[in-house]
Design a protein around this motif. Structure first.
Motif, mmCIF file in Angstrom:
data_model
loop_
_atom_site.group_PDB
_atom_site.id
_atom_site.type_symbol
_atom_site.label_atom_id
_atom_site.label_comp_id
_atom_site.label_asym_id
_atom_site.label_seq_id
_atom_site.Cartn_x
_atom_site.Cartn_y
_atom_site.Cartn_z
ATOM 1 N N UNK A 1 0.814 -1.222 0.000
ATOM 2 C CA UNK A 1 0.000 0.000 0.000
ATOM 3 C C UNK A 1 0.845 1.268 0.000
ATOM 4 N N UNK A 2 2.127 1.170 0.294
ATOM 5 C CA UNK A 2 2.988 2.352 0.288
ATOM 6 C C UNK A 2 3.668 2.584 -1.060
ATOM 7 N N UNK A 3 3.396 1.751 -2.052
ATOM 8 C CA UNK A 3 4.047 1.872 -3.360
ATOM 9 C C UNK A 3 3.606 3.171 -4.054
ATOM 10 N N UNK A 4 4.545 3.978 -4.556
ATOM 11 C CA UNK A 4 4.184 5.238 -5.216
ATOM 12 C C UNK A 4 3.392 5.050 -6.509
ATOM 13 N N UNK B 1 -3.803 7.032 -9.207
ATOM 14 C CA UNK B 1 -4.896 7.869 -8.715
ATOM 15 C C UNK B 1 -4.845 9.285 -9.286
ATOM 16 N N UNK B 2 -3.635 9.801 -9.513
ATOM 17 C CA UNK B 2 -3.500 11.186 -9.962
ATOM 18 C C UNK B 2 -3.060 11.303 -11.407
ATOM 19 N N UNK B 3 -3.129 10.207 -12.166
ATOM 20 C CA UNK B 3 -2.790 10.255 -13.581
ATOM 21 C C UNK B 3 -3.770 11.185 -14.295
ATOM 22 N N UNK B 4 -3.304 11.857 -15.296
ATOM 23 C CA UNK B 4 -4.159 12.813 -16.008
ATOM 24 C C UNK B 4 -5.185 12.089 -16.866
ATOM 25 N N UNK B 5 -6.386 11.957 -16.358
ATOM 26 C CA UNK B 5 -7.491 11.413 -17.135
ATOM 27 C C UNK B 5 -7.671 9.915 -17.039
ATOM 28 N N UNK C 1 -10.637 8.118 -11.745
ATOM 29 C CA UNK C 1 -11.717 8.701 -10.963
ATOM 30 C C UNK C 1 -11.328 8.759 -9.496
ATOM 31 N N UNK C 2 -11.998 9.585 -8.710
ATOM 32 C CA UNK C 2 -11.671 9.713 -7.277
ATOM 33 C C UNK C 2 -11.798 8.408 -6.500
ATOM 34 N N UNK C 3 -12.602 7.463 -6.980
ATOM 35 C CA UNK C 3 -12.787 6.207 -6.263
ATOM 36 C C UNK C 3 -11.472 5.444 -6.107
ATOM 37 N N UNK C 4 -10.576 5.560 -7.076
ATOM 38 C CA UNK C 4 -9.288 4.860 -6.994
ATOM 39 C C UNK C 4 -8.497 5.376 -5.792
ATOM 40 N N UNK C 5 -8.446 6.674 -5.635
ATOM 41 C CA UNK C 5 -7.761 7.267 -4.485
ATOM 42 C C UNK C 5 -8.418 6.857 -3.173
ATOM 43 N N UNK C 6 -9.733 6.720 -3.164
ATOM 44 C CA UNK C 6 -10.444 6.306 -1.942
ATOM 45 C C UNK C 6 -10.111 4.867 -1.568
ATOM 46 N N UNK C 7 -10.022 3.990 -2.564
ATOM 47 C CA UNK C 7 -9.666 2.594 -2.301
ATOM 48 C C UNK C 7 -8.264 2.528 -1.712
ATOM 49 N N UNK C 8 -7.342 3.276 -2.290
ATOM 50 C CA UNK C 8 -5.964 3.295 -1.782
ATOM 51 C C UNK C 8 -5.924 3.758 -0.336
ATOM 52 N N UNK C 9 -6.628 4.836 -0.032
ATOM 53 C CA UNK C 9 -6.644 5.349 1.340
ATOM 54 C C UNK C 9 -7.311 4.370 2.297
#
Length: 83
Positions: free
Chosen positions: A42-45, A51-55, A72-80
């Motif tokens: 989970x700490x992998x960059x 999550x922050x890729x353009x588009x 989409x924002x859901x990817x960042x939410x899953x990671x968190x």
């Protein structure tokens, strides 16, 4: 504490993840006849890059389909949630 990335209908030994930050190959293992999985801590960059890729970002494997996934924002939410 890991995230598994997978793709079905594929052959090969590595998943390729391509984001607007670059590309990376991840060793993958076959779990069923046509399903390949790769594990990331989970700490992998790479997770932030997805999550922050353009588009969108690409998940591909040799001999199988390529998936273009919207960032989409859901990817960042899953990671968190996994952290």
């Amino acid at each position: 504490r890991a995230i598994w990335l997978g793709i079905t209908g594929a052959q090969g030994d590595a998943l390729q993840i391509r984001t607007s930050y670059g590309a990376r190959r991840l060793p993958a293992e076959r779990v069923h006849l046509n399903e390949m999985l790769a594990q990331l801590p989970v700490s992998d960059p790479l997770l932030e890059q997805m999550a922050f890729s353009r588009g969108r970002f690409l998940v591909a494997i040799e001999g199988g389909p390529s998936l273009v996934v919207p960032a989409w924002p859901e990817i960042g939410r899953v990671i968190e949630d996994c952290r």
